[in-house]
Write a protein that holds these residues in place. Structure first.
Motif, mmCIF file in Angstrom:
data_model
loop_
_atom_site.group_PDB
_atom_site.id
_atom_site.type_symbol
_atom_site.label_atom_id
_atom_site.label_comp_id
_atom_site.label_asym_id
_atom_site.label_seq_id
_atom_site.Cartn_x
_atom_site.Cartn_y
_atom_site.Cartn_z
ATOM 1 N N ASP A 2 1.025 -1.338 0.024
ATOM 2 C CA ASP A 2 -0.247 0.031 0.284
ATOM 3 C C ASP A 2 0.707 1.125 0.340
ATOM 4 O O ASP A 2 1.761 1.878 1.115
ATOM 5 N N ILE A 3 0.314 2.161 -0.485
ATOM 6 C CA ILE A 3 1.393 3.343 -0.614
ATOM 7 C C ILE A 3 0.182 4.801 -0.747
ATOM 8 O O ILE A 3 -0.651 5.073 -1.342
ATOM 9 N N ASN A 4 0.137 5.249 0.455
ATOM 10 C CA ASN A 4 -0.722 6.745 0.732
ATOM 11 C C ASN A 4 -0.208 7.495 -0.114
ATOM 12 O O ASN A 4 1.055 7.453 0.394
ATOM 13 N N PHE A 5 -0.710 8.252 -0.418
ATOM 14 C CA PHE A 5 -0.958 10.034 -1.084
ATOM 15 C C PHE A 5 -1.755 10.982 -1.036
ATOM 16 O O PHE A 5 -3.421 10.318 -0.942
ATOM 17 N N LYS A 6 -2.080 12.288 -1.139
ATOM 18 C CA LYS A 6 -3.379 13.101 -1.086
ATOM 19 C C LYS A 6 -3.300 12.694 -2.358
ATOM 20 O O LYS A 6 -2.748 13.294 -3.310
ATOM 21 N N ASN A 7 -4.387 13.895 -2.023
ATOM 22 C CA ASN A 7 -5.779 14.042 -3.522
ATOM 23 C C ASN A 7 -4.246 15.360 -3.908
ATOM 24 O O ASN A 7 -4.499 16.192 -5.755
ATOM 25 N N ASP A 8 -3.691 16.391 -3.712
ATOM 26 C CA ASP A 8 -2.931 17.444 -3.658
ATOM 27 C C ASP A 8 -1.074 16.760 -4.513
ATOM 28 O O ASP A 8 -0.295 17.269 -4.647
ATOM 29 N N GLU A 9 -1.025 15.573 -4.290
ATOM 30 C CA GLU A 9 0.111 14.636 -4.160
ATOM 31 C C GLU A 9 -0.275 13.907 -5.829
ATOM 32 O O GLU A 9 -0.754 12.916 -6.097
ATOM 33 N N THR A 132 -7.531 2.594 -3.188
ATOM 34 C CA THR A 132 -7.644 2.441 -1.974
ATOM 35 C C THR A 132 -8.156 3.931 -1.368
ATOM 36 O O THR A 132 -8.479 4.922 -1.997
ATOM 37 N N PRO A 133 -8.951 4.098 -0.595
ATOM 38 C CA PRO A 133 -9.579 5.621 0.171
ATOM 39 C C PRO A 133 -8.520 6.475 0.256
ATOM 40 O O PRO A 133 -8.825 7.612 -0.095
ATOM 41 N N THR A 134 -6.904 6.409 0.465
ATOM 42 C CA THR A 134 -6.190 7.213 1.337
ATOM 43 C C THR A 134 -4.793 6.627 -0.141
ATOM 44 O O THR A 134 -4.063 7.974 0.084
ATOM 45 N N GLY A 135 -4.971 5.956 -1.172
ATOM 46 C CA GLY A 135 -4.190 5.582 -2.127
ATOM 47 C C GLY A 135 -3.669 4.467 -2.799
ATOM 48 O O GLY A 135 -5.022 4.170 -3.406
ATOM 49 N N VAL A 136 -2.829 3.686 -3.173
ATOM 50 C CA VAL A 136 -3.324 2.884 -3.722
ATOM 51 C C VAL A 136 -2.801 1.678 -3.531
ATOM 52 O O VAL A 136 -1.493 1.366 -2.992
ATOM 53 N N ARG A 137 -3.035 0.452 -3.668
ATOM 54 C CA ARG A 137 -2.840 -0.845 -3.566
ATOM 55 C C ARG A 137 -2.471 -1.225 -5.171
ATOM 56 O O ARG A 137 -2.248 -1.344 -5.852
ATOM 57 N N LEU A 138 -0.851 -2.165 -4.849
ATOM 58 C CA LEU A 138 0.005 -2.625 -5.813
ATOM 59 C C LEU A 138 0.047 -3.533 -5.468
ATOM 60 O O LEU A 138 0.545 -4.641 -4.220
ATOM 61 N N ASN A 139 0.009 -5.103 -6.445
ATOM 62 C CA ASN A 139 0.041 -6.475 -6.065
ATOM 63 C C ASN A 139 1.608 -7.238 -5.814
ATOM 64 O O ASN A 139 1.575 -7.975 -5.970
ATOM 65 N N LYS A 140 2.188 -6.748 -5.914
ATOM 66 C CA LYS A 140 3.931 -6.283 -6.168
ATOM 67 C C LYS A 140 4.392 -4.830 -5.202
ATOM 68 O O LYS A 140 3.984 -4.018 -5.741
ATOM 69 N N GLU A 141 5.830 -5.967 -4.663
ATOM 70 C CA GLU A 141 6.524 -4.810 -3.711
ATOM 71 C C GLU A 141 7.251 -3.870 -5.092
ATOM 72 O O GLU A 141 7.504 -4.197 -5.515
ATOM 73 N N GLU A 143 9.954 -0.936 -5.578
ATOM 74 C CA GLU A 143 11.488 0.360 -5.168
ATOM 75 C C GLU A 143 11.533 1.221 -5.852
ATOM 76 O O GLU A 143 11.328 1.973 -4.731
ATOM 77 N N ASN A 144 11.351 1.819 -7.031
ATOM 78 C CA ASN A 144 12.079 2.985 -7.459
ATOM 79 C C ASN A 144 9.938 3.669 -7.464
ATOM 80 O O ASN A 144 9.670 3.845 -8.214
ATOM 81 N N TYR A 145 10.163 4.432 -5.944
ATOM 82 C CA TYR A 145 8.456 5.277 -6.735
ATOM 83 C C TYR A 145 8.553 6.045 -5.415
ATOM 84 O O TYR A 145 10.007 6.611 -4.884
ATOM 85 N N SER A 146 8.431 7.467 -5.958
ATOM 86 C CA SER A 146 8.299 8.636 -5.450
ATOM 87 C C SER A 146 7.064 9.782 -5.448
ATOM 88 O O SER A 146 5.994 9.469 -6.443
ATOM 89 N N ILE A 147 6.889 10.145 -3.838
ATOM 90 C CA ILE A 147 5.696 11.413 -3.698
ATOM 91 C C ILE A 147 5.951 12.201 -4.038
ATOM 92 O O ILE A 147 7.393 12.976 -3.173
ATOM 93 N N GLU A 148 4.982 13.938 -4.727
ATOM 94 C CA GLU A 148 5.336 14.656 -5.366
ATOM 95 C C GLU A 148 4.778 15.423 -5.229
ATOM 96 O O GLU A 148 3.055 14.737 -5.501
ATOM 97 N N GLU A 149 4.501 16.695 -5.096
ATOM 98 C CA GLU A 149 3.291 17.549 -5.328
ATOM 99 C C GLU A 149 3.230 17.274 -6.452
ATOM 100 O O GLU A 149 3.483 17.666 -7.069
ATOM 101 N N PHE A 150 1.487 17.680 -6.581
ATOM 102 C CA PHE A 150 0.631 17.826 -8.297
ATOM 103 C C PHE A 150 1.042 19.412 -8.126
ATOM 104 O O PHE A 150 1.285 19.769 -10.037
#
Length: 150
Positions: A2-9, A132-141, A143-150
């Protein structure tokens, strides 16, 4: 995973030869208009926590942000090209919108009008992105991801 992020990200999933950006439809339920090659217009109803996923093979985050902005903020319709259309060879940024997106590197542009399949690079192929209500769920791990301001 699971990776959580906000609506402005925006969430960036980075592969070896491409990148996928993911944002939430956000704010309110919406309608998405899809123009087909048969001169029809399909209306897809979206919920506020649905996702917009944009794939780019140049790893150009600006192109991803721009396409996501046009779809979310400007309600720009999606145009579906058939597999024989000459422009399909020049598409470097493609998108999918809904409650789930399946990344796949083995598709032919113009042959998958369903909205849950998105062309991606080899290293991201097979990845399922589920809202998901707070972000997304990925079916596998991943490593290379980032969350930035949209």
């Amino acid at each position: 995973m699971d990776i959580n992020f906000k609506n402005d990200e925006i969430l960036f999933l980075e592969g070896e030869t491409g990148i996928v950006g993911v944002i939430k439809v956000a704010y309110e339920n919406k309608m998405l208009f899809i123009a087909t090659q048969d001169n029809e217009e399909i209306v897809q109803f979206l919920e506020s926590d649905d996702i917009i996923a944009v794939s780019n093979f140049k790893k150009d985050k600006r192109a991803i942000r721009s396409q996501a902005y046009l779809s979310r903020e400007e309600s720009s319709p999606i145009v579906i090209l058939n597999k024989d259309h000459p422009s399909t060879k020049r598409l470097e940024t493609v998108l999918s919108i809904g409650d789930q997106v399946n990344l796949n590197c083995n598709i032919t542009p113009g042959t998958h009008p369903e909205q849950n399949v998105l062309c991606s690079c080899d290293s991201l192929s097979g990845l399922e992105i589920i809202k998901t209500p707070t972000g997304v769920r990925l079916n596998k791990e991943i490593e290379n991801y980032s969350i930035e301001e949209f």
